[in-house]
Every structure is written in structure tokens, then in C-alpha cells.
Design an enzyme around this catalytic site. Sequence first.
Site, PDB file in Angstrom:
ATOM      1  N   CYS A   2       0.822  -1.219   0.000  1.00  2.96           N
ATOM      2  CA  CYS A   2       0.000   0.000   0.000  1.00  2.96           C
ATOM      3  C   CYS A   2       0.855   1.268   0.000  1.00  2.96           C
ATOM      4  CB  CYS A   2      -0.957   0.086   1.179  1.00  2.96           C
ATOM      5  SG  CYS A   2      -2.122  -1.241   1.257  1.00  2.96           S
ATOM      6  N   ARG A  27       3.663   0.001  -4.883  1.00  2.00           N
ATOM      7  CA  ARG A  27       3.385  -0.692  -3.612  1.00  2.00           C
ATOM      8  C   ARG A  27       2.010  -1.353  -3.588  1.00  2.00           C
ATOM      9  NH1 ARG A  27       6.804   0.552   0.701  1.00  2.00           N
ATOM     10  NH2 ARG A  27       5.173  -0.148   2.102  1.00  2.00           N
ATOM     11  N   TRP A  74      -2.946  -2.391  -1.779  1.00  2.00           N
ATOM     12  CA  TRP A  74      -2.564  -3.785  -2.009  1.00  2.00           C
ATOM     13  C   TRP A  74      -3.492  -4.575  -1.087  1.00  2.00           C
ATOM     14  CZ3 TRP A  74       0.429  -6.122  -5.455  1.00  2.00           C
ATOM     15  CH2 TRP A  74       0.796  -7.454  -5.234  1.00  2.00           C
ATOM     16  N   ASN A 100      -1.923   1.092   5.980  1.00  5.47           N
ATOM     17  CA  ASN A 100      -1.080   0.069   5.379  1.00  5.47           C
ATOM     18  C   ASN A 100      -0.791  -0.944   6.479  1.00  5.47           C
ATOM     19  OD1 ASN A 100       0.889  -1.431   4.103  1.00  5.47           O
ATOM     20  ND2 ASN A 100       2.489   0.120   4.350  1.00  5.47           N
ATOM     21  N   GLY A 101      -1.128  -2.213   6.243  1.00  7.74           N
ATOM     22  CA  GLY A 101      -0.866  -3.230   7.256  1.00  7.74           C
ATOM     23  C   GLY A 101      -2.106  -4.068   7.521  1.00  7.74           C
ATOM     24  N   GLU A 484      15.956 -24.050  -7.288  1.00 11.22           N
ATOM     25  CA  GLU A 484      15.638 -22.620  -7.247  1.00 11.22           C
ATOM     26  C   GLU A 484      16.908 -21.779  -7.460  1.00 11.22           C
ATOM     27  OE1 GLU A 484      13.208 -20.901  -7.584  1.00 11.22           O
ATOM     28  OE2 GLU A 484      13.612 -18.944  -6.706  1.00 11.22           O
ATOM     29  N   LYS A 488      17.310 -19.116 -10.521  1.00 12.91           N
ATOM     30  CA  LYS A 488      17.629 -17.703 -10.293  1.00 12.91           C
ATOM     31  C   LYS A 488      18.831 -17.305 -11.140  1.00 12.91           C
ATOM     32  CE  LYS A 488      14.820 -16.419  -8.927  1.00 12.91           C
ATOM     33  NZ  LYS A 488      13.592 -16.977  -8.423  1.00 12.91           N
ATOM     34  N   GLU A 491      18.060 -17.293 -15.000  1.00 11.88           N
ATOM     35  CA  GLU A 491      17.122 -16.297 -15.528  1.00 11.88           C
ATOM     36  C   GLU A 491      17.679 -14.880 -15.493  1.00 11.88           C
ATOM     37  OE1 GLU A 491      13.239 -15.722 -13.706  1.00 11.88           O
ATOM     38  OE2 GLU A 491      14.037 -16.174 -11.727  1.00 11.88           O
ATOM     39  N   HIS A 507      24.560 -40.451 -12.300  1.00 14.21           N
ATOM     40  CA  HIS A 507      23.883 -41.130 -13.409  1.00 14.21           C
ATOM     41  C   HIS A 507      23.957 -40.330 -14.709  1.00 14.21           C
ATOM     42  CE1 HIS A 507      22.483 -44.235 -10.740  1.00 14.21           C
ATOM     43  NE2 HIS A 507      22.058 -43.302  -9.893  1.00 14.21           N
ATOM     44  N   LYS A 606       6.896 -10.816 -15.711  1.00  8.63           N
ATOM     45  CA  LYS A 606       6.603 -11.102 -14.304  1.00  8.63           C
ATOM     46  C   LYS A 606       5.432 -12.058 -14.184  1.00  8.63           C
ATOM     47  CE  LYS A 606       7.187 -10.645  -9.920  1.00  8.63           C
ATOM     48  NZ  LYS A 606       8.286 -11.449  -9.364  1.00  8.63           N
TER      49      LYS A 606
END
Length: 611
Positions: A2, A27, A74, A100-101, A484, A488, A491, A507, A606
Site C-alpha cells: 500500500c 506498492r 494492495w 497500510n498493514g 531454485e 535464479k 534467468e 547417473h 513477471k
Amino acid sequence: MCGIVGYVGNEAALPVLIEGMRQLEYRGYDSAGVAIAASGGIARVRRAGQLGNLEEALDGAELSGTIGIGHTRWATHGAPDDTNAHPHVDSSGKVAIVHNGIVENFDVLKEELEAEGHAFESETDTEVVAKLVGSIMESTGVSLLEATLATVDRLEGAFGLVLVHADEPETIVAVRQDSPIIVGANGHAGLVASGIPALLPYTRDVIPLENRQVAEIRPGSVRVLDFEGREVDAETVHVEWDLDAAEKSGYEDFMLKEIFEQPEAVRNTMRGRVDKQGHITLDEVTWSRADIEGITKVVVVACGTSYHSGMAAKHAIEHYTRIPVELDLASEFRYRDPVLDEHSLVIGIAQSGETADTLAAVRFAKDMGAMVVAITNVAGSSIARDADAVLFTHAGPEIGVAATKTFLAQLVALNLFALYLARERGVMEADKLSETIDAMRALPDQIEEVLTLQGEVHRAAKRYADARDFIFIGRGVGMAVALEGALKLKEISYIHAEGYAAGELKHGAIALIEGGVPVVAILTGTALYDKMLGNVQEVKARGAETILIAPRNDERARSLANEMFEMPTTKPLLTPILDTIPLQMLAYFVAKERGLSPDKPRNLAKSVTVE
Ligand code: AGP
């Protein structure tokens, strides 16, 4: 999460608010709204969607006044629609508030206010705060500042609040508890925002409020108090950043900023869901105990980084609940003719909530009659609407294309969900449950510790930035970390990287090892530590450069390491939440060393809304 802006001065407030909201829109963009106090009343305009929708609605609207507040949302409580959009007002319509929160005890306070006759138009926790402040002012006749001080003591959770009152046209009140609030003033104006960028056109001397502080902002001045009402000598910070740097809070890139936001992302994802006694509350999951006891299998579907959190979750769910778990790439799932019925629980994971493959998988599962739960970071997203239940990760907006803080938040949400299932099915002892919750509650501080490795990781990144290939190996949940880490790196740095089950290396992939190939090995979180060390020895014997994610003070690991990052101790199933961080930083710094932009890697988006 937010964007919040407030202005009081001698200029028209509206253009100042809109400009500030533009700076902070990253935000949150579920809705936007403004409230201007003028002529003893509050004028409010709010619209779902991006700031542009609000600007259209404001076109031609009479909203003059020199004090006002604005908000880009948000969504957390309530759908991202016009009614839930901020600002919210009290029952007299004279107090307006942006927030915000998450106020965790809003339901208790709401019941109390309803009993007093207050009616609510939105589903938000914020409206409860507005009505509480208004009710205190009305019953006691105190000022907005005093009513706010009386209110904050009753709030639990995280809140950055900014308030105005129609009858106090020269005062804005701002509050900080775990959500950022920055205040400032110049010769003729007072300002407040949830981020520095919104203040920069007016002042470079700002006061970031500390937790449990309240500011009274007036044209040309700011006064800071603590929650007890005592005046505080708050420190003013001079900001040198340009606007671009300010949006990133001084970080060079959003990805780095988001890596450093991970303690907060994890804290927020747990907030209100666990308590000190080890209880888990997942209000969003409303299946009956009988439904949960009837689950015969779990299927996890996701793509990319979300798939990796699902891979770690498979271990947690099976371990805690003893329900068998299948893991599928969403793009493969519905084409393999999977066996599903009403006793199957499908978990769809997508930070964006809009990934076409995952949405298709979730819809397919629903058509097959399965129970479907979504894990997503975006309220109002398609997956949140399609699933039977949603567990939101409260990581805040993630701008960098490479997922970082949403990955950690997913791991937290999935572990909580696994523990919740185990408890509901009665298969986990209370002391083991509360021990695990304790370990989870320690994570935000442990993440802070891991982030201090930044310098060491940067040094390693410089050393290996020119490598042609990287291999990442792990076992158990460490394999998810390895995959992961490799994703990262490839990409954002465009280096060929393979994530592999360490035991599978022999193997085939071990043929790739030759002098100087960096091999990243995850040594924590596995009962097969000795076997992992054996794998490290195998690659070292073939000339690999070893980069180890290892327990602290581990001399056996150190003797085999070219680089070693030492991790704090946690429960084995929680290790991915710590171990992934050095690998995110490694990918980031390697990309920077290669002169690449980590936030916008080539060929990627994204949110992948095509199959
Ligand atoms: C992660 O760094 C990638 N950008 C990508 O793999 C991503 O995780 C994937 O596209 C899935 O996105 P989602 O979580 O929004 O579904």
C-alpha cells in the site's frame, strides 16, 4: 504494501496527493482513493484498479481543499473493489483514514462497534479503526490526535495510519507500528507518506517514524510523540537519493530491495496466523474437519519458482500429515490424465495468481471435483477467485521479475498449511507442533542474519561471474533449493545452470564436471549429510570449485569448500527459507558483475498469462 500520502499546506492538496500516489503505486494497485477535508466535511473519491481509474473519476470533480490523504491499495481484507478502497470514514463522515498493514483484532473491535450501533460498508479492518477513532471523539470530545492515541493502544498487528478530521483543517495525524511512515515539512507544508519518493519534491529532510510513534503534521511543522503521548526528539534524515533510487529505497535494483524485504515478508505471512502458544489460525480455510480427514491425496501444481516451493512443501506435507503428495508442473498436469476425485486436495501456487498454466490446472482440478486451495500474493487475482480457499502470502508487491520474497512467503504459507492439516487430522502432537511454530517465529531474525552474508556472497559472485556452467545439488528439501538457485542464476545472469538431486549426479550430469566448474551444494536440512559430503568430494575430485551452504562451524564442510556460507540452525524442513537467500544474492551479484539488469531479464515477464 500500500502507498499512503498526506498533505497539509497552502496549495491545493489533490495534485500533490496524486503525484505522491504515482510515486508509490508500485506498492499496490488494486484500488486508489483520496479524501480532501474542506468546508467542514470530507470529500472522497475511490476507484478499484490502477491510479488511472481514479484520475478518470476525478476528472471534473470538485475536490478543492488544502488538506487531504491518498492511498493506493494492495488488498488484504476484502476484495479489491470500490467499497473496500481507502480512504475509509467514521460514522459521522468527518474522520478519514488510510492504512497500510493488517489489524489482527479488527473483528473483535468491529463486534464492539456494531453493538454500539455503528454500521460498516466495507469488509476492511481499516474502517473499524476509522469508526473507533470517530466514536472516541464523539463520546469524549477529544481532538483527532488524542483519539488516535487512545485508539492505537487497542490495535494489534501492523499499521501505518494517516488520519484527517473535517473540523481540524490544519492537522494530519500519522501512526507507525511495523508499517513504514515517513513525515516531513517545509516552510509552508506538512507531508506524510509510506515511502520517501512521495516526499522528495517537497523536502529532502525527512523523519522516518519508529514503531509506536505518532506524528502531528501541520503546515510547516511536525511533532512526534510516542504511544503514551510523550513528545519524542525524532531524528531527521537528509536524503540524497534521486527519485529512481528512492523508489527502490536506495537499493540499486528492486530485486535486491526485495531480497532485503524478506524478513518482513515472512513476518507478515505469519502475522495473525500463529501465536505464542503454538496455535495456528487459517481463517481462509473453511473446510470442515471431516472434509480434511477425508483427504486421500494432495496434488501440488505450479510453475517456475512456485513449483520449487511446492517441491519443498511436498516434503513438509508428507512428513507432518502422512498424506501422499504428488507434485506436478502446471503445464504438464492436466495433459497427463491425472486421477482426482472429491477426496483429492489440489494446491495451486502462483505468486501473481495469473499464470495461465496454473490457472488451467486449478480449473481442471475443480471440474474433476477436487478440493482446491490457492497460494498467491495477489488479492483479487484469478486464482484467488477460482479456488475454493486461498492462503495469501503477504509479501507485498514484487517488482523484480525474479521471484525472491514471494518464494520465502510461499514456503512459510505452505508449511503453516501442512501443520494446519496435520493438526486438523489429529496426527501431530501438540508439543511438536508448538516447537515447529517456535522455529518458524524465529525465522525473520534468522533471515536478517543470513542477509549479513551479502559481502561474502558478492565476493564469491565476482570470483565465478565468468563461469560458463554452474551445477547446484541437494537432497530432500535441499533439492528444491538447488533447483531454485539454478533457476535464479540462469534467468538473470544467462549462465547455464543445472539443479540436480545430488544422488542422481552420478547417473549422467557428473560428466559435465571438469576443472573450475562451480558446484553449489546444499548441506543443511538433510539427514543424508554424509552422503552430501560424499557428493561434494566426488565433484571436488574432478576439479569442481565448491560453494557450500553449510551449518555453522562445520569443519568437515570447510575442509572441502572453496566458498562456504554458514546458516543458522532451524528445523530441517524450514531450511529452504534460509538456504535460498545466499543463492538469490549470488544470482543477483553475478548478473551485476556481468553488466545485466536483474529486474528485467530478457525474454521474461513477471506474470506469464499465456500457455
Ligand atoms: C521466477 O523467478 C520466475 N520469474 C518464474 O519462474 C515464475 O516463478 C513463474 O513464472 C511462476 O509465476 P507465478 O508464481 O506467478 O505463477
